[in-house]
Design a protein around this motif. Structure first.
Motif, PDB file in Angstrom:
ATOM      1  N   THR A  91     -11.266  -3.262   4.224  1.00  0.00           N
ATOM      2  CA  THR A  91     -10.854  -2.678   4.651  1.00  0.00           C
ATOM      3  C   THR A  91     -10.294  -0.900   5.265  1.00  0.00           C
ATOM      4  OG1 THR A  91      -9.022  -4.010   3.391  1.00  0.00           O
ATOM      5  CG2 THR A  91      -7.989  -2.491   4.573  1.00  0.00           C
ATOM      6  N   LEU A  92      -9.992  -0.483   6.179  1.00  0.00           N
ATOM      7  CA  LEU A  92     -10.160   1.066   6.853  1.00  0.00           C
ATOM      8  C   LEU A  92      -8.782   1.088   5.879  1.00  0.00           C
ATOM      9  CD1 LEU A  92     -11.321   3.770   7.841  1.00  0.00           C
ATOM     10  CD2 LEU A  92      -9.730   3.175   9.683  1.00  0.00           C
ATOM     11  N   VAL A  93      -7.957   1.878   5.399  1.00  0.00           N
ATOM     12  CA  VAL A  93      -6.730   3.092   5.121  1.00  0.00           C
ATOM     13  C   VAL A  93      -7.360   4.585   5.228  1.00  0.00           C
ATOM     14  CG1 VAL A  93      -5.932   3.442   3.119  1.00  0.00           C
ATOM     15  CG2 VAL A  93      -7.252   1.535   2.447  1.00  0.00           C
ATOM     16  N   HIS A  94      -6.343   4.899   6.903  1.00  0.00           N
ATOM     17  CA  HIS A  94      -6.185   5.826   7.234  1.00  0.00           C
ATOM     18  C   HIS A  94      -4.767   6.348   7.560  1.00  0.00           C
ATOM     19  CE1 HIS A  94      -4.246   5.072  11.079  1.00  0.00           C
ATOM     20  NE2 HIS A  94      -4.830   3.819  10.679  1.00  0.00           N
ATOM     21  N   CYS A  95      -4.727   7.149   7.336  1.00  0.00           N
ATOM     22  CA  CYS A  95      -3.428   8.228   7.788  1.00  0.00           C
ATOM     23  C   CYS A  95      -3.682   9.284   9.502  1.00  0.00           C
ATOM     24  CB  CYS A  95      -2.725   9.306   6.462  1.00  0.00           C
ATOM     25  SG  CYS A  95      -4.065  10.301   5.936  1.00  0.00           S
ATOM     26  N   ARG A  96      -3.710  10.377   8.875  1.00  0.00           N
ATOM     27  CA  ARG A  96      -3.759  11.521  10.302  1.00  0.00           C
ATOM     28  C   ARG A  96      -5.367  12.098  10.348  1.00  0.00           C
ATOM     29  NH1 ARG A  96      -2.517  12.774  15.357  1.00  0.00           N
ATOM     30  NH2 ARG A  96      -1.050  12.434  15.552  1.00  0.00           N
ATOM     31  N   VAL A  97      -5.925  12.496   9.125  1.00  0.00           N
ATOM     32  CA  VAL A  97      -6.793  13.452   8.781  1.00  0.00           C
ATOM     33  C   VAL A  97      -7.497  12.417   7.801  1.00  0.00           C
ATOM     34  CG1 VAL A  97      -7.914  15.494   7.862  1.00  0.00           C
ATOM     35  CG2 VAL A  97      -5.885  15.392   8.737  1.00  0.00           C
ATOM     36  N   GLY A  98      -6.841  11.391   6.637  1.00  0.00           N
ATOM     37  CA  GLY A  98      -7.608  10.255   6.166  1.00  0.00           C
ATOM     38  C   GLY A  98      -7.332  11.250   4.309  1.00  0.00           C
ATOM     39  N   VAL A  99      -7.067  12.540   4.196  1.00  0.00           N
ATOM     40  CA  VAL A  99      -6.743  13.092   2.722  1.00  0.00           C
ATOM     41  C   VAL A  99      -5.800  13.319   2.400  1.00  0.00           C
ATOM     42  CG1 VAL A  99      -7.977  14.547   4.080  1.00  0.00           C
ATOM     43  CG2 VAL A  99      -6.133  14.961   3.984  1.00  0.00           C
ATOM     44  N   SER A 100      -4.850  12.925   2.700  1.00  0.00           N
ATOM     45  CA  SER A 100      -3.480  12.941   1.998  1.00  0.00           C
ATOM     46  C   SER A 100      -2.971  11.503   1.821  1.00  0.00           C
ATOM     47  CB  SER A 100      -2.186  13.815   2.288  1.00  0.00           C
ATOM     48  OG  SER A 100      -0.847  14.131   1.635  1.00  0.00           O
ATOM     49  N   ARG A 101      -2.098  11.157   3.069  1.00  0.00           N
ATOM     50  CA  ARG A 101      -1.512   9.777   2.438  1.00  0.00           C
ATOM     51  C   ARG A 101      -2.100   9.145   2.076  1.00  0.00           C
ATOM     52  NH1 ARG A 101       2.117  10.912   7.754  1.00  0.00           N
ATOM     53  NH2 ARG A 101       0.103  11.408   8.271  1.00  0.00           N
ATOM     54  N   SER A 102      -2.950   8.724   2.896  1.00  0.00           N
ATOM     55  CA  SER A 102      -4.580   7.342   2.724  1.00  0.00           C
ATOM     56  C   SER A 102      -4.766   7.379   1.696  1.00  0.00           C
ATOM     57  CB  SER A 102      -5.236   7.121   4.359  1.00  0.00           C
ATOM     58  OG  SER A 102      -5.921   8.674   4.073  1.00  0.00           O
ATOM     59  N   ALA A 103      -5.269   8.805   1.112  1.00  0.00           N
ATOM     60  CA  ALA A 103      -6.300   9.086  -0.060  1.00  0.00           C
ATOM     61  C   ALA A 103      -5.439   8.787  -1.207  1.00  0.00           C
ATOM     62  CB  ALA A 103      -6.166  10.618  -0.005  1.00  0.00           C
ATOM     63  N   THR A 104      -3.885   8.898  -1.314  1.00  0.00           N
ATOM     64  CA  THR A 104      -3.280   8.612  -2.363  1.00  0.00           C
ATOM     65  C   THR A 104      -2.921   6.554  -2.292  1.00  0.00           C
ATOM     66  OG1 THR A 104      -2.073  10.567  -1.519  1.00  0.00           O
ATOM     67  CG2 THR A 104      -0.665   8.679  -3.086  1.00  0.00           C
ATOM     68  N   ILE A 105      -3.595   5.647  -1.242  1.00  0.00           N
ATOM     69  CA  ILE A 105      -3.524   4.398  -1.652  1.00  0.00           C
ATOM     70  C   ILE A 105      -4.622   4.092  -2.459  1.00  0.00           C
ATOM     71  CG2 ILE A 105      -3.590   2.714  -0.146  1.00  0.00           C
ATOM     72  CD1 ILE A 105      -1.543   3.763   1.446  1.00  0.00           C
ATOM     73  N   CYS A 106      -5.797   5.228  -1.761  1.00  0.00           N
ATOM     74  CA  CYS A 106      -7.379   4.840  -2.075  1.00  0.00           C
ATOM     75  C   CYS A 106      -7.331   5.319  -4.011  1.00  0.00           C
ATOM     76  CB  CYS A 106      -7.940   5.884  -1.671  1.00  0.00           C
ATOM     77  SG  CYS A 106      -8.654   5.002   0.026  1.00  0.00           S
ATOM     78  N   ILE A 107      -6.737   6.419  -4.026  1.00  0.00           N
ATOM     79  CA  ILE A 107      -6.509   6.590  -5.634  1.00  0.00           C
ATOM     80  C   ILE A 107      -5.613   5.695  -6.510  1.00  0.00           C
ATOM     81  CG2 ILE A 107      -5.798   8.284  -7.751  1.00  0.00           C
ATOM     82  CD1 ILE A 107      -6.198   9.983  -4.990  1.00  0.00           C
ATOM     83  N   ALA A 108      -4.779   4.956  -5.941  1.00  0.00           N
ATOM     84  CA  ALA A 108      -3.977   4.036  -6.958  1.00  0.00           C
ATOM     85  C   ALA A 108      -4.564   2.478  -6.535  1.00  0.00           C
ATOM     86  CB  ALA A 108      -2.758   3.659  -5.977  1.00  0.00           C
ATOM     87  N   GLU A 109      -5.724   2.505  -5.493  1.00  0.00           N
ATOM     88  CA  GLU A 109      -6.402   0.941  -5.927  1.00  0.00           C
ATOM     89  C   GLU A 109      -7.823   0.652  -6.677  1.00  0.00           C
ATOM     90  OE1 GLU A 109      -8.362  -2.029  -4.875  1.00  0.00           O
ATOM     91  OE2 GLU A 109      -6.736  -1.757  -4.539  1.00  0.00           O
ATOM     92  N   VAL A 110      -8.524   2.427  -6.385  1.00  0.00           N
ATOM     93  CA  VAL A 110      -9.717   3.034  -7.541  1.00  0.00           C
ATOM     94  C   VAL A 110      -8.871   2.367  -9.297  1.00  0.00           C
ATOM     95  CG1 VAL A 110     -10.907   4.369  -8.125  1.00  0.00           C
ATOM     96  CG2 VAL A 110     -10.874   4.080  -6.163  1.00  0.00           C
ATOM     97  N   MET A 111      -7.664   3.513  -9.504  1.00  0.00           N
ATOM     98  CA  MET A 111      -7.045   3.392 -10.594  1.00  0.00           C
ATOM     99  C   MET A 111      -6.427   1.912 -10.927  1.00  0.00           C
ATOM    100  SD  MET A 111      -4.066   5.943 -10.365  1.00  0.00           S
ATOM    101  CE  MET A 111      -3.488   5.864 -11.401  1.00  0.00           C
ATOM    102  N   LYS A 112      -6.380   0.924  -9.830  1.00  0.00           N
ATOM    103  CA  LYS A 112      -5.827  -0.642 -10.606  1.00  0.00           C
ATOM    104  C   LYS A 112      -7.796  -0.994 -10.808  1.00  0.00           C
ATOM    105  CE  LYS A 112      -2.668  -4.054  -9.791  1.00  0.00           C
ATOM    106  NZ  LYS A 112      -1.448  -3.759  -8.999  1.00  0.00           N
ATOM    107  N   ARG A 113      -8.503  -1.029  -9.595  1.00  0.00           N
ATOM    108  CA  ARG A 113      -9.742  -2.141  -9.657  1.00  0.00           C
ATOM    109  C   ARG A 113     -10.663  -1.586 -10.820  1.00  0.00           C
ATOM    110  NH1 ARG A 113     -10.176  -6.603  -7.054  1.00  0.00           N
ATOM    111  NH2 ARG A 113      -8.490  -5.638  -5.568  1.00  0.00           N
ATOM    112  N   LEU A 114     -10.777  -0.471 -11.153  1.00  0.00           N
ATOM    113  CA  LEU A 114     -11.550   0.316 -11.952  1.00  0.00           C
ATOM    114  C   LEU A 114     -11.016   0.341 -13.552  1.00  0.00           C
ATOM    115  CD1 LEU A 114     -14.052   2.505  -9.939  1.00  0.00           C
ATOM    116  CD2 LEU A 114     -14.150  -0.327 -10.598  1.00  0.00           C
TER     117      LEU A 114
END
Length: 688
Positions: free
Chosen positions: A598-621
């Protein structure tokens, strides 16, 4: 009415004014710790969208927000430090109390286990609402006024180290007095840190000082700091608490709890003996490793991500750390460092190194120009020849010519396994990409785009290639392939020009960042390149607040069930994201279960989408917020992730929920002020 356009960037819109004489210099944080070394080629991106407000006519209503999180209880009525009557009072004016190491440790642990207030209870106050900052106040003016006041729901514990700097004898979360007090000892009160100008929702650097005003404060010193020095600092802090409390005396409608100052009577060595879990740096300046150290975690994750892997027979791609930590049983014979300012190795130099390797077993070090270090306008035919000569030399060093006897057999003693070659740079992914791609093209007979995809997908390498790299390799492509040992019998291939896929021309030099095998983090440009996504094996798209503009043909070829759009989420410091996390992570998990990235994106890929990716890493790992943040930050390659204050705070609250659901109990590795402080320190070297 005038229209004011605001870019919520990392720094203020206008340069901050010079600090008054009664405040520390802008480098106050440097008093507490030396700034982390910046990682080469990392940049702080600037979001390109705007938020428009009308001034000064009527209050502005921020964009509609999704439902907010449930409210959490107010600060605890009773703690180990409150009320302070259980502790020995060593000064009455201002009030200061004495505690031992055990009590201090218990207070720090208790604070880490207590739920944080809901985000809506402390924002936008935490953003920094200076009374003279009309831009910031205007934007948040539609929120209830109580949100602009000091929150009465927070009871933190701020640990202050008196005396020497924080590079030794540092407790978890400890700060230097200069981070919360004015530099002049004659100035009473806490440091005023709310910005007077500009609009910013990433004021991480002000969190320590702001939250010290709503915290009980513990002051300690190392074993070489006098008791008088510790008490002197404690007195200034207690006076600041008295002054801050007096501001609320004329506002009976504003509740302000009682906070107090405590001095640790025990020596620091007692913390080392009895409470080592709270020691970040011991009395000798050695890290305990038990407290998350952001710069160390980021570099550790970068080393893990870019650990050397074999991209072709006997040729490895990795970081400089791999050269230092090479297996003694299987050492590298040739180490090629890609670095700025390096010249192209000449043919005579390479021949000399080959002769030297016959007589010596020592590692041969060579330098090669870094990716992006030479502009395409400066490239000539001989530059291409240099690249091909280097690739040829690497190839025949790693794959020596086998000498056979008259019967066509090779004696065992004549078998040459070839030299082990390491192509490396400091971070393992930036400076090496030009040589790595060129070599893969030469050794495997691949076109630029095929080498690009193979290096990423099949070889498992995360890398950043400059736009100039692409132009250079496209220009040199025919010559490289003609020389390739893998295409010796295919000369006819080069009678016609090799076609370049459309997705290549859309690249800005970077691929989306592979955070986990099943999840990529990218920007809107990546999302608008569906052909590239297919090449990378990305089959699902999670769009956060920003949506793709595909052709009708592309839309019809992509299943609608593989696209999720999260609406009404702006990067404005107002819109919450926690209430959307479960929905987003479920979508990502569906892809993982189906073997689809899955590609998670917003406009720049540093805030909104990065927050979701951090949450996935927190839960997965099963990682904490600090560790997951550094994990994602390292894997975003050349871009620094920038979730704003509220998003990062919400992740801490979401971590509480995850721990409660799994019956682990709340216990934060680091408190919110410490996390914000570390992020500010890490980003400071990149601020412009």
């Amino acid at each position: 009415m005038a229209t004011l356009t605001i870019n919520p960037i990392v720094r203020s819109i206008t340069p901050p004014p010079s600090p008054p004489d009664d405040t520390p210099s802008p480098m106050a944080l440097a008093l507490a710790t030396s700034a982390p070394l910046p990682i080469p080629n990392k940049i702080l991106p600037t979001p390109t969208y705007t938020i428009t407000t009308k001034v000064p006519a009527s209050p502005v209503t921020p964009p509609a927000s999704p439902p907010t999180e449930k409210a959490t209880p107010l600060l605890p009525i009773s703690t180990i430090l409150h009320p302070p009557s259980a502790h020995h009072q060593i000064c009455s004016e201002p009030p200061i109390f004495s505690i031992d190491a055990a009590t201090a440790a218990a207070a720090i642990h208790q604070a880490a286990c207590h739920p944080l207030p809901a985000a809506d209870r402390v924002f936008p106050w935490l953003h920094g609402l200076h009374s003279e900052n009309t831009v910031q106040l205007t934007f948040f003016s539609a929120r209830r006024k109580i949100h602009q006041r000091t929150p009465s729901c927070w009871r933190g514990v701020t640990v202050v180290k008196a005396g020497r700097a924080l590079d030794t004898s540092k407790l978890r979360g400890a700060v230097h007095p200069a981070e919360i007090l004015p530099s002049s000892s004659g100035c009473h009160g806490f440091l005023e840190v709310d910005p007077k100008d500009g609009f910013c929702v990433r004021n991480f650097h002000i969190q320590t000082a702001k939250l010290a005003t709503v915290s009980d404060i513990i002051v300690y010193g190392d074993d070489r700091t006098s008791k008088e020095t510790v008490k002197s600092i404690a007195k200034r802090i207690a006076q600041a608490q008295v002054k801050y409390r007096s501001l609320f005396m004329n506002h009976p409608d504003m509740e302000y709890p009682q906070y107090n100052t405590f001095v640790v009577s025990s020596s620091f060595s007692e913390f080392e003996r009895n409470h080592p879990e709270l020691v970040a740096f011991d009395s000798k300046g050695l890290s305990s490793g038990s407290i998350p150290d952001f710069p160390y975690l980021e570099r550790q994750e970068m080393c893990t991500m870019s650990r050397a892997t074999e991209i072709a027979h006997n040729v490895w791609l990795g970081s400089t750390t791999d050269k230092v930590d090479a297996d003694p049983e299987h050492p590298f014979n040739i180490c090629i460092e890609a670095c700025d300012g390096a010249p192209f190795p000449t043919a005579p130099m390479l021949r000399l190194i080959s002769r030297r390797m016959k007589d010596h077993t020592s590692v041969q070090d060579i330098e090669f120009p870094a990716s992006g270090s030479v502009a395409t306008s400066n490239w000539a035919k001989f530059d291409i020849d240099f690249i091909i000569d280097m690739c040829r030399w690497i190839y025949f060093s790693a794959n020596p010519i086998v000498i056979k006897d008259a019967d066509g057999d090779t004696a065992m003693e004549d078998r040459d396994p070839g030299k082990r070659v390491l192509i490396h740079c400091m971070d393992g992914y930036t400076e090496t990409s030009l040589l790595a791609l060129a070599y893969l093209m030469y050794a495997e007979g691949l076109t630029v785009h095929d080498a690009w995809i193979q290096l990423h997908r099949e070889k498992g390498r995360n890398f950043f290639a400059y736009q100039t790299d692409l132009q250079i390799l496209l220009h040199a492509q025919n010559e490289i392939l003609k020389s390739s040992p893998a295409r010796r019998d295919e000369d006819s291939v080069f009678t016609t020009k090799i076609g370049i896929p459309k997705w290549v021309s859309k690249l800005d030099g970077s691929l989306p960042s592979r955070i986990l095998p099943h999840m990529y983090l990218g920007n809107l440009g990546h999302a608008n390149n569906p052909e590239m996504l297919r090449e990378l094996g990305i089959k699902r798209i999670l769009s956060v607040g920003e949506f793709t503009s595909w052709s009708k043909e592309d839309e019809e070829s992509w299943p609608t069930t593989h696209i999720m759009k999260i609406e009404n989420i702006q990067d404005n410091g107002v819109d919450p994201l926690t209430c959307r996390l479960d929905q987003c992570l479920a979508f990502i998990n569906e892809g993982k279960e189906a073997g689809e990235a899955t590609l998670v994106h917003c406009r720049v890929g540093v805030s909104r989408s990065a927050t979701i990716c951090i949450a996935e890493v927190m839960k997965r790992l099963k990682l904490s917020v600090p560790r997951a943040y550094c994990y994602v930050r390292a894997r975003r390659l050349n871009v620094i992730i920038q979730p704003h204050l509220r998003f990062m705070y919400e992740l801490l609250k979401w971590e509480e929920v995850q721990k409660t659901e799994t019956n682990l109990g709340i216990k934060r590795e680091l408190e919110w002020p410490s996390i914000a402080r570390e992020i500010a320190l890490m980003n400071r070297p990149y601020s412009r």
